[in-house]
Scaffold this motif. Sequence first.
Motif, PDB file in Angstrom:
ATOM      1  N   THR A  22      46.552 113.669-100.123  1.00 54.55           N
ATOM      2  CA  THR A  22      45.843 112.818 -99.171  1.00 54.55           C
ATOM      3  C   THR A  22      45.679 111.432 -99.795  1.00 54.55           C
ATOM      4  O   THR A  22      46.047 111.206-100.949  1.00 54.55           O
ATOM      5  CB  THR A  22      44.454 113.379 -98.820  1.00 54.55           C
ATOM      6  OG1 THR A  22      43.554 113.119 -99.912  1.00 54.55           O
ATOM      7  CG2 THR A  22      44.515 114.871 -98.535  1.00 54.55           C
ATOM      8  N   GLU A  23      45.061 110.533 -99.045  1.00 59.55           N
ATOM      9  CA  GLU A  23      44.789 109.197 -99.590  1.00 59.55           C
ATOM     10  C   GLU A  23      43.521 109.186-100.434  1.00 59.55           C
ATOM     11  O   GLU A  23      43.218 108.192-101.105  1.00 59.55           O
ATOM     12  CB  GLU A  23      44.680 108.178 -98.442  1.00 59.55           C
ATOM     13  CG  GLU A  23      43.344 108.113 -97.744  1.00 59.55           C
ATOM     14  CD  GLU A  23      43.126 109.241 -96.727  1.00 59.55           C
ATOM     15  OE1 GLU A  23      42.081 109.240 -96.056  1.00 59.55           O
ATOM     16  OE2 GLU A  23      43.997 110.120 -96.625  1.00 59.55           O
ATOM     17  N   SER A  42      46.783 112.807 -94.107  1.00 57.38           N
ATOM     18  CA  SER A  42      45.648 111.894 -94.219  1.00 57.38           C
ATOM     19  C   SER A  42      44.356 112.687 -94.024  1.00 57.38           C
ATOM     20  O   SER A  42      44.350 113.780 -93.446  1.00 57.38           O
ATOM     21  CB  SER A  42      45.755 110.772 -93.181  1.00 57.38           C
ATOM     22  OG  SER A  42      45.907 111.304 -91.877  1.00 57.38           O
ATOM     23  N   SER A  45      47.315 104.000 -89.149  1.00 59.39           N
ATOM     24  CA  SER A  45      46.800 104.442 -90.459  1.00 59.39           C
ATOM     25  C   SER A  45      47.819 104.192 -91.567  1.00 59.39           C
ATOM     26  O   SER A  45      47.975 104.995 -92.483  1.00 59.39           O
ATOM     27  CB  SER A  45      46.438 105.936 -90.414  1.00 59.39           C
ATOM     28  OG  SER A  45      45.412 106.181 -89.493  1.00 59.39           O
ATOM     29  N   LYS A  76      46.792 104.399 -95.342  1.00 56.06           N
ATOM     30  CA  LYS A  76      46.598 105.764 -95.839  1.00 56.06           C
ATOM     31  C   LYS A  76      47.946 106.406 -96.162  1.00 56.06           C
ATOM     32  O   LYS A  76      48.107 107.064 -97.191  1.00 56.06           O
ATOM     33  CB  LYS A  76      45.860 106.608 -94.800  1.00 56.06           C
ATOM     34  CG  LYS A  76      44.421 106.202 -94.550  1.00 56.06           C
ATOM     35  CD  LYS A  76      43.780 107.129 -93.520  1.00 56.06           C
ATOM     36  CE  LYS A  76      42.344 106.741 -93.234  1.00 56.06           C
ATOM     37  NZ  LYS A  76      41.733 107.641 -92.215  1.00 56.06           N
ATOM     38  N   LYS A 108      49.410 105.155 -99.454  1.00 63.76           N
ATOM     39  CA  LYS A 108      48.779 105.763-100.639  1.00 63.76           C
ATOM     40  C   LYS A 108      49.308 107.173-100.870  1.00 63.76           C
ATOM     41  O   LYS A 108      49.586 107.571-102.006  1.00 63.76           O
ATOM     42  CB  LYS A 108      47.258 105.787-100.468  1.00 63.76           C
ATOM     43  CG  LYS A 108      46.586 104.432-100.551  1.00 63.76           C
ATOM     44  CD  LYS A 108      45.084 104.572-100.367  1.00 63.76           C
ATOM     45  CE  LYS A 108      44.397 103.216-100.424  1.00 63.76           C
ATOM     46  NZ  LYS A 108      42.928 103.334-100.198  1.00 63.76           N
TER      47      LYS A 108
END
Length: 264
Positions: free
Chosen positions: A244-245, A221, A88, A91, A94
Motif C-alpha cells: 500500500t502507500e 491503495s 489517486s 498513492k 508510492k
Amino acid sequence: MLKLKEERHQFILDEIRANNKVLSSELSTRLKVSEDTIRRDLRELSDLGAIRRVHGGAVKNNNEINLEDHSDSSAYIPFSYEDREVYSKSKKEKIAEKAVSLLRDDDVILIDGGTTNLELAKRIPKDYKGTIITNCLPIATKLVEHRFVDVYFLGGRILPNALVTVGHSVIQELKEIRADICFLGTRSIDVQRGITDIDRVEVEVKMAMSKSAENVVSVASSDKLFTNQPFLCVSSKNVTTLITELDPNEAALRPFVENGTKVL
C-alpha cells in the motif's frame, strides 16, 4: 430518457441512496436503454467505489463516496481507463516504487491489469533482465520499450473498460506457466477473505494468475483495505505480500501482518 452517461449515473446513485439497491432490468426500462448499457454504467460506478455490483444489479457501498460534495461529479468519476490513471495517482506511484524493489533479474513475472500495475511497469529499470507476462494491453505496450525484457501478452477477449484479456484461452495459457511472482491489481482486500472483485470473468483470470505464481503480491491503495466484493480471487492465506502507500508500521496494516502477510 437520460441520454448523457453522467445523468444516468446520477440517477442510479440517487436510486441506490433511496432504496439501498437497484436492479439492472428495472433501470433499463426506466432509463430506456439496453441492459448492456446499464451493466457498463454499474461497472464504471463501482470502479470508483460509489456502489457495489451484485448479480442482477447493484447495492449501496458501505464506503460510498458522496458525489454531492463535488461540484463537477462527471470530472470526478474515473469512467475510462485513461481517467483512472490520474485517480489517486500519488498513492499508486508510492505503491509502484515499493513494488519495483521486489524485482530480481531473470525472474518470470506475471502482471495483472490495472492502473497501479501500469505505474509499476513505468518504473521498471531499463536495464532490467527478465520475462514478464501480462494480459493488460497498456502494460504490454509500455514494456516493449525495455530492451532486455521478454514480453509475453496473453491473448483473449478484451474487456474495453479494463483493457485486459479474459476467457478460456487466457486461463489455459496460465496453466502452462510457473512464475516467480505475480502482481495483482486489487479492488478489495480483507484479512478474512482475501482479494475479491466484482467481475466474474476477470476474477477467473486473476485466480489463474495467482495459482501460476510462487508469490502473490497485492497492490492496493489503503481505501481498498477491509472491503469486500462478491467474487473471491485469492484467499488471504495465499496472498504473500501486500503493498500500500502507507508506512508498513501503520496500525491499520497490523491485522494483515498478524495473518502472515508480508507488508511493504
